[in-house]
Structure formats: structure tokens, C-alpha cells
Design an enzyme around this catalytic site. Structure first.
Site, short mmCIF file in Angstrom:
data_model
loop_
_atom_site.label_atom_id
_atom_site.label_comp_id
_atom_site.label_asym_id
_atom_site.label_seq_id
_atom_site.Cartn_x
_atom_site.Cartn_y
_atom_site.Cartn_z
N ASP A 1 0.70 -1.29 -0.33
CA ASP A 1 0.00 -0.11 0.25
C ASP A 1 1.07 0.95 0.35
O ASP A 1 2.25 1.53 0.50
CB ASP A 1 -0.64 -0.07 0.87
CG ASP A 1 -2.21 0.42 1.11
OD1 ASP A 1 -2.55 1.52 0.76
OD2 ASP A 1 -3.33 0.33 2.11
N ASP B 1 -10.66 2.07 -3.19
CA ASP B 1 -11.11 1.68 -1.62
C ASP B 1 -13.08 1.17 -1.56
O ASP B 1 -13.99 1.40 -0.84
CB ASP B 1 -11.14 2.51 -0.89
CG ASP B 1 -9.94 1.91 0.29
OD1 ASP B 1 -9.21 1.55 -0.17
OD2 ASP B 1 -8.99 2.99 0.38
C1 GLA Z 1 -5.81 1.58 1.84
C2 GLA Z 1 -6.48 0.56 1.59
C3 GLA Z 1 -7.47 -0.73 2.18
C4 GLA Z 1 -7.05 -0.52 3.46
C5 GLA Z 1 -6.06 0.83 4.59
C6 GLA Z 1 -5.13 0.45 5.60
O1 GLA Z 1 -6.81 3.15 2.24
O2 GLA Z 1 -6.69 1.33 0.28
O3 GLA Z 1 -8.06 -1.21 1.36
O4 GLA Z 1 -5.66 -1.85 2.87
O5 GLA Z 1 -4.86 0.97 2.78
O6 GLA Z 1 -4.94 1.23 6.05
#
Ligand code: GLA
Length: 717
Positions: A456, A520
Site C-alpha cells: 500500500d 476503496d
Molecule cells: C488503504 C487501502 C485499504 C486498506 C487500508 C488500510 O486505504 O486502500 O484497502 O488496506 O489502506 O489502512
């Protein structure tokens, strides 16, 4: 007049023809349908020669040749449009005029070597046309032959002249939880539009992508060119209409002031531009991008096995980790057919919320008293792979790492360190930092049988500075180097590119990753369009798509399980929910949807995708046709209520006109639409129909109610 020559690159379907004239920079004469082998260079140039101006009526036209667009337009030739290079030696050598010195011709590639002896710069322009996908790949390399540094402000990776008939552009805009939204731009007037990404990563707001084409181009019609910069950092994409009506597109890195100081003898390579040409609108472009991604760009191991069904723990538990609870979650996931369990954020440091611990990649023993081992063993004993979330480029000010090394983040001495999501970015351009991060990841991968990393990157780079100097470019290169090193050391570990959803999705990172997290936003109504936008460039097998819970955590919307599952089906499917929260009926239903995904994933992840329209923007169709034409799967979707109860028949593209197909309306049929079927008996055992009937007449299913998806399977008989 010096001698004219043509150089060309051909594939089975397309030709790219450039004119050479003495030492002039090459000019693009044609990129489009395949031309015959016996082209007369003089004739083609003659056909396309631009008219000259007459300043007084009836007077003979002026003899001056107007400076035309070349493959590298430059100020030094009196060209007033956007030059391909902006730079200087503190003001000197700002206007270049390169002379062609050499042409290297490969079977599918051309490299032009140019020199400017006055500005003391060298230039290589590299072009290659992929014979399988017809995709053009291009970049520029600048060489400083002077003895003083050269400051580069802009260096186009490609400057592509466009036909004057190209009157519209399309870009992909977005925001967090709303990525890949197509936006149209008219090209009616003299001027320029550009999209700049200054976020230090690809960004939610602007994919480094532009499509330019004939007025009114759509999914299936119109000549279009699609251009994409394979780069995960700052970028600039521009389209310019000049005052004479000629037009060009340029793509490259957007550079911070002073970011590239080319030392004497130094070279600067741009990222690659990937460009597709189509006379069949956007779907034709996508098929070219997908074919190239599959055959050349994406890591081979992606295709070594079917894309496994995921469960991702983020929305199921967020930071609230309890190892016994997670084991039960894993058991429930395995029972419905899940194949890979991904442990998301919350497992390390003292990470009880987003405000701490990034950088402290040691397991949190409060939550996992015996470490990660017992959970991983449990997951594997259930027959699933184990995946782990990390955000290795980040550091929380509230972390042990920051207490030890506050100087390790990107920052400007004496200035504030603005946080985003309460975090800062590690300065990977410092070798000790990259080394440390590598050791952390390497240690985890050696300690545990981890098959997958969800990698990420949850914030933009600000300030993108290292040792007082701009470092957005260097940071992007250091990220690639780190990722390459991890991949080389752990060749069996798959990697997902995630950045607060889809903020790092491009051909640069995707040449090093097996999947990306598209957004997301798991609300299927919005997700359907996000995935459709992403499919402009990417094939379905790399688009991470999860079935979320209801009400949606992002929008509060409630949609049926069938609608959510059938949205995720056209991607790499997973669950972003706690399967233990499903009712018995929903558990049985999700099992069926997962079984449907497993039945069709081979087809969906190898066939060619055709998006199509269904008469109004709230209804969307797509079909994936097997490469050998033997079968196809259709998704017919409606987002909000139709303007009429009689929705028009869906005409299915991509089928063989002369072949007959057996139809199967895949069950479970969506309710309540199924209760509106005029002829359920017909759909229980439909006759075989020809591709011609299916594409010319089409099929009509009840598609007036919001949030309905029908699936139709076609099998050639
Ligand atoms: C980001 C990702 C999510 C999740 C969060 C965790 O927003 O896109 O899918 O993994 O971080 O903090």
C-alpha cells in the site's frame, strides 16, 4: 531540396510511417491502417504537404515553409507550439535544433540519433511497434555533451502529431473512492489542455492517460489514439491544437524546479509511453492495451494459475485484530470457497488506528501472542494461501522508527512536515533507508510462508524533498528498485499495488505486480463504473474487485448480494466483508457466486473484452469472448431506474457472425427482474442462435429496475 525518405514500422494491421528529410527531425506521416509495401515517399509527402500562406490576395504564396510538427518539436526552429524539450544551462542553450545523425532499424523498432552541436546535447528517440498487439512504445533519452550541467524542465517521452480530424479527447479523472472516471474535452479551438499529476505517485485524480479521436468516438466507432505513460510518479499529459489546426499530444514526467540537473556526460531517460491506435473506438484501444499487457508487460507468473478468490480483512475487522477471531473468519471464508486470506492493516507495532506504527514491522504481540505463525498455519491448513498487507514506504511520526530516525522521511530542513493520514513518507533515495526497508520485508518473507503482499501507499508526497532538493522522480525510481529487489529475492510472492485504492495504477508499476486494488469504494453501483474505467487500460485479471458488506462502508448504499457479486465477477474477485455476518441464505448464495467465478475465470482472464452501450448511461454491457471464439460471457447491468420499462435489446459485439451459440441465462436470476421475464420457459432452454442474430437483433431482458445484473453464457455449437 534534400532527398526524402520514408521509414516505417508495420504490423499485420497497422503501419507507422515517418518521413526523413536530410538532417531534419523525423515527421510522422501516418499511423493507422496497414499501407501497401510499395509506398512512394515523395508521393505520400506530396499528398500531405501543408498549404502555404498568401499574405495578399492573388499574390503567390510565401516561400517560407511553416515550422511543422515533428517527432520532437523545438524552439530552435521557430516553432511556437509546445516544445518537446524545455531546459537550459542557466538560461543558455534554451532553444535546441537537433539534427538527425543516424537511424537504427530493427525488425519492429526504430531509433533515431540526433545531435545539437551548438547546444551540445544528444538525443535518442526510441520507437517500437509490437507485432502482436499493434501497440507503440516510445521514449526519449537526452545526453548532455557540454561541460556544464543542463537543467531539464520538460522532456516529452513522446510528441505525437495527430490528424486534424481528431476533435475530442478523453482523460481519466478521479478522487479517493472514485477513480478512473472518463471525462471528455473538446479540441475545437487553438490552445492546449493538460492534466498534471503532482502527487508524487500516479494519483487518484489523474491517470497519465489520454485518448484523442474523431468527433463523437465511442466504444465501437471512430478513429482514436490512446496514450499512457508507464510511470508511477509526477506526470503531465497535454494535447495542443496549434493556430494552423495541426495538433499534437505529449506525455512525460512533470518535473519540479531543478529536479533534473544533467551533469556533463549525463543522460536522462524518460519513462515509456504506450500508445494504441484503433478505428473501432475505445474498445479497440482497450483490446490493444490488454493484449500487450498480457503478452509483454504483466509478470508471467500471474498466468501460472487461476486468480484465487480473496478474503481481505480490512472492512471485516479494521484494526480490531484478535487471532482466534481471525481464525474463525478464515474458516468461514474457506467454507464458501475462498482461496487466499489477506491480513490487512492492524497486525504490527501498536497499530490500533491509522495514527501510529508505520515503519515498525514487528508483529503486535498483544494481538498475536505467538506471532503470525499460528494464524498463517491455520489459514494454510484450511487450504488457503496467506497474504499480508504492508505499507513499506511510510513512517508514522508516532513510531519507534521515527524516534530512532526522524531524518529518514522526505522533508525540508527547518520546515513543517505535513502529514496525510497521520503519516510521512520514507526517503527511499537514501540507500540506508531503502536497505532497511528491504531487510524488513525480506525478514517477513523469510520468516513466514507468505504468498502475497498487498503493498500500500496511502499518501501523496509532500514535500517530495531529500537533502534540500526535489526528489519525486528519484523516489519513484527508488520505489521501482526496491520492488524489483523484493521480487528478485522472492520470485514466488505475488504483489498487489494499492494506494488508498487506485492511486498507483499504471503500466510502470504493473510490470512488477500481479494485481491492483482499483478503489476503496466497494459500493457496487459505483464500483461497476470504476472497474469499467480501469478496463480502458487493464485486463480484468489484474483489477482487484471485492464483494463488500451492506450498507456500503463508503456510501451507505444497500445493494443485493447478487449485484455486488456479479460486479466483482468481472475482475479478480474477493470478499471485503466478514462471511460470518452473512445469513444462511446469503452464505449459500455467495457460495454459488464464487462457484460461478471459478467456472468463468479462465474465460474472463484470457478472452477479449468488449464494452458496449445499452441506450442510456445508467445501463452498461460488457462481453468477454474467448480468443478462439468458442464461448463468451455477457454482463448486462443497470445502475439506476430506466427511463422506459421496455429496455432496448442488447446487441452483442465480438461474436462470430456465422457461428451458432447455445445460450444460458446464468442462475441465480436477479430478483425482482426475473419475475418480470415475459417468457421464463424460453430462457430455461433457449435455442441456439447465430452470432449475427445476437449482434444485429440482440436480446431483451428485463433491465428497468435499478441494481440488476444479468449474466448470459454463450457456447458455440
Ligand atoms: C488503504 C487501502 C485499504 C486498506 C487500508 C488500510 O486505504 O486502500 O484497502 O488496506 O489502506 O489502512
Amino acid at each position: 531540396m534534400t532527398s526524402r525518405d520514408l521509414v516505417r514500422l508495420d504490423t499485420g494491421r497497422t503501419s507507422l510511417v515517418l518521413s526523413l528529410r536530410g538532417h531534419q527531425v523525423p515527421r510522422l506521416l501516418h499511423w493507422g491502417p496497414r499501407l501497401g509495401d510499395d509506398l512512394d515517399p515523395g508521393a505520400l509527402a506530396g499528398l500531405l504537404a501543408a498549404p502555404r500562406l498568401a499574405s495578399v490576395p492573388d499574390a503567390p504564396p510565401l516561400a517560407d515553409e511553416p515550422p511543422a510538427l515533428s517527432l520532437f518539436p523545438e524552439h530552435g526552429f521557430g516553432f511556437f507550439g509546445q516544445p518537446a524539450l524545455l531546459g537550459s544551462r542557466h538560461g543558455e542553450d534554451f532553444a535546441t535544433a537537433f539534427a538527425l545523425q543516424d537511424v537504427e532499424r530493427g525488425q519492429h523498432s526504430l531509433t533515431f540519433q540526433l545531435e545539437d552541436d551548438i547546444a551540445r546535447l544528444g538525443l535518442r528517440l526510441e520507437l517500437a511497434l509490437d507485432p502482436v498487439s499493434d501497440l507503440l512504445r516510445a521514449r526519449s533519452i537526452l545526453i548532455n555533451r557540454g561541460d556544464r550541467p543542463y537543467q531539464v524542465e520538460w522532456l516529452a517521452a513522446l510528441a505525437l502529431s495527430l490528424p486534424e480530424t481528431f476533435a475530442q479527447a478523453l482523460t481519466l479523472a478521479g478522487r479517493w473512492a472514485g477513480e478512473f472516471q472518463p471525462v471528455r474535452h473538446p479540441l475545437s479551438h487553438h490552445g492546449q489542455f493538460e492534466r498534471i499529476g503532482r502527487y508524487g505517485r500516479t494519483g487518484h485524480a489523474s491517470s497519465p492517460t489520454v485518448v484523442v479521436g474523431e468527433h463523437g468516438f465511442d466504444e465501437h466507432s471512430g478513429r482514436v489514439v490512446g496514450l499512457h505513460l508507464g510511470w508511477s510518479g509526477n506526470h503531465r499529459v497535454l494535447v495542443e491544437v496549434r493556430r494552423d489546426g495541426s495538433r499534437q499530444a505529449q506525455l512525460g514526467e512533470w518535473l519540479l524546479p531543478g529536479e533534473i540537473q544533467l551533469a556533463s556526460g549525463g543522460t536522462c531517460e524518460t519513462p515509456w509511453v504506450f500508445a494504441a491506435w484503433s478505428d473501432r473506438g475505445l474498445t479497440g484501444l482497450s483490446q490493444g492495451f490488454h493484449q500487450y499487457a498480457r503478452s509483454t508487460l504483466l509478470p508471467r507468473r500471474l498466468y501460472a494459475k487461476p486468480r484465487p478468490v480473496h478474503v481481505n480483512t480490512w472492512e471485516a475487522v479494521y484494526f480490531d485484530h484478535d487471532v482466534e477471531d481471525l481464525k474463525r473468519l478464515a474458516g468461514a471464508a474457506a467454507a464458501v470457497g475462498v482461496e487466499r486470506f489477506v491480513l490487512d492493516d492492524g497486525w504490527f507495532g501498536r497499530r490500533d488506528d491509522a495514527a501510529s506504527s508505520l515503519g515498525d514491522w514487528q508483529v503486535d504481540l498483544r494481538k498475536y501472542p505467538a506471532g503470525l505463525g499460528p494464524l498463517i498455519d491455520h489459514v494454510r491448513a484450511l487450504g488457503m494461501e496467506f497474504g499480508l498487507w504492508i505499507e513499506p514506504e511510510m513512517i508514522s511520526p508516532n513510531s519507534e522508527l521515527y524516534a530512532l530516525h526522524p531524518e529518514w522521511c522526505l522533508h525540508l530542513e527547518g520546515r513543517e512536515r505535513p502529514t496525510q493520514r497521520s503519516q510521512l513518507v520514507l526517503d527511499l533515495t537514501r540507500s540506508e533507508v531503502s536497505e532497511h526497508v528491504f531487510r524488513q520485508i525480506d525478514g517477513l518473507l523469510h520468516a513466514h510462508p507468505i504468498a502475497y503482499l498487498k503493498w500500500d501507499h496511502n499518501r501523496d508526497l509532500a514535500p517530495p524533498a531529500s537533502a534540500g532538493r526535489p526528489a519525486a522522480r528519484a523516489q519513484t525510481l527508488a520505489f521501482y528498485a526496491l520492488l524489483d529487489r523484493v521480487r528478485a529475492a522472492h520470485p514466488d510472492v505475488e504483489i498487489e499495488s494499492c494506494a488508498a485504492g487506485g492511486a498507483r495504477v499504471d503500466f510502470g508499476v504493473m510490470s512488477r505486480a500481479e494485481r491492483f486494488w482499483a478503489s476503496d469504494n466497494n459500493d457496487a453501483v459505483e464500483r461497476l463504473e470504476i472497474q469499467r474505467g480501469a478496463s480502458l487500460l487493464f485486463p480484468l485479471e489484474v483489477i482487484g474487485a471485492h464483494v463488500g458488506a451492506v450498507p456500503s462502508h463508503q456510501t451507505g448504499r444497500i445493494t443485493s448480494l447478487a449485484f455486488r457479486a456479479r460486479t466483482a465477477l468481472f475482475g479478480h474477485l474477493g470478499l471485503e466483508l466478514d462471511p460470518r455476518q452473512l445469513s444462511a441464505a446469503e452464505t449459500a448464495e455467495i457460495k454459488r457466486h464464487i462457484a460461478t467465478y471459478k467456472r468463468f475465470r479462465q474465460l474472463l482472464h484470457s478472452g477479449s473484452l468488449w464494452r458496449f452501450e445499452l441506450g442510456d448511461p445508467e445501463a452498461l454491457g460488457q462481453i468477454v469472448v474467448a480468443l478462439d471464439g468458442s464461448e463468451a460471457l455477457v454482463q448486462l447491468a443497470r445502475l439506476s431506474q430506466a427511463p422506459f420499462s421496455h429496455t432496448p435489446p442488447a446487441r452483442l459485439p465480438g461474436l462470430e457472425a456465422g457461428a451458432n451459440y447455445r445460450l444460458e441465462l446464468v442462475e441465480p436470476w436477479p430478483e425482482p427482474a426475473a419475475s418480470h421475464l415475459a417468457n421464463p420457459q424460453f430462457w430455461r432452454a433457449p435455442p441456439a442462435l447465430s452470432g449475427a442474430v445476437l449482434s444485429d437483433i440482440g436480446i431483451r431482458l428485463p433491465l428497468a429496475w435499478p441494481q440488476t445484473i444479468w449474466l448470459l453464457h454463450l457456447k458455440r455449437v
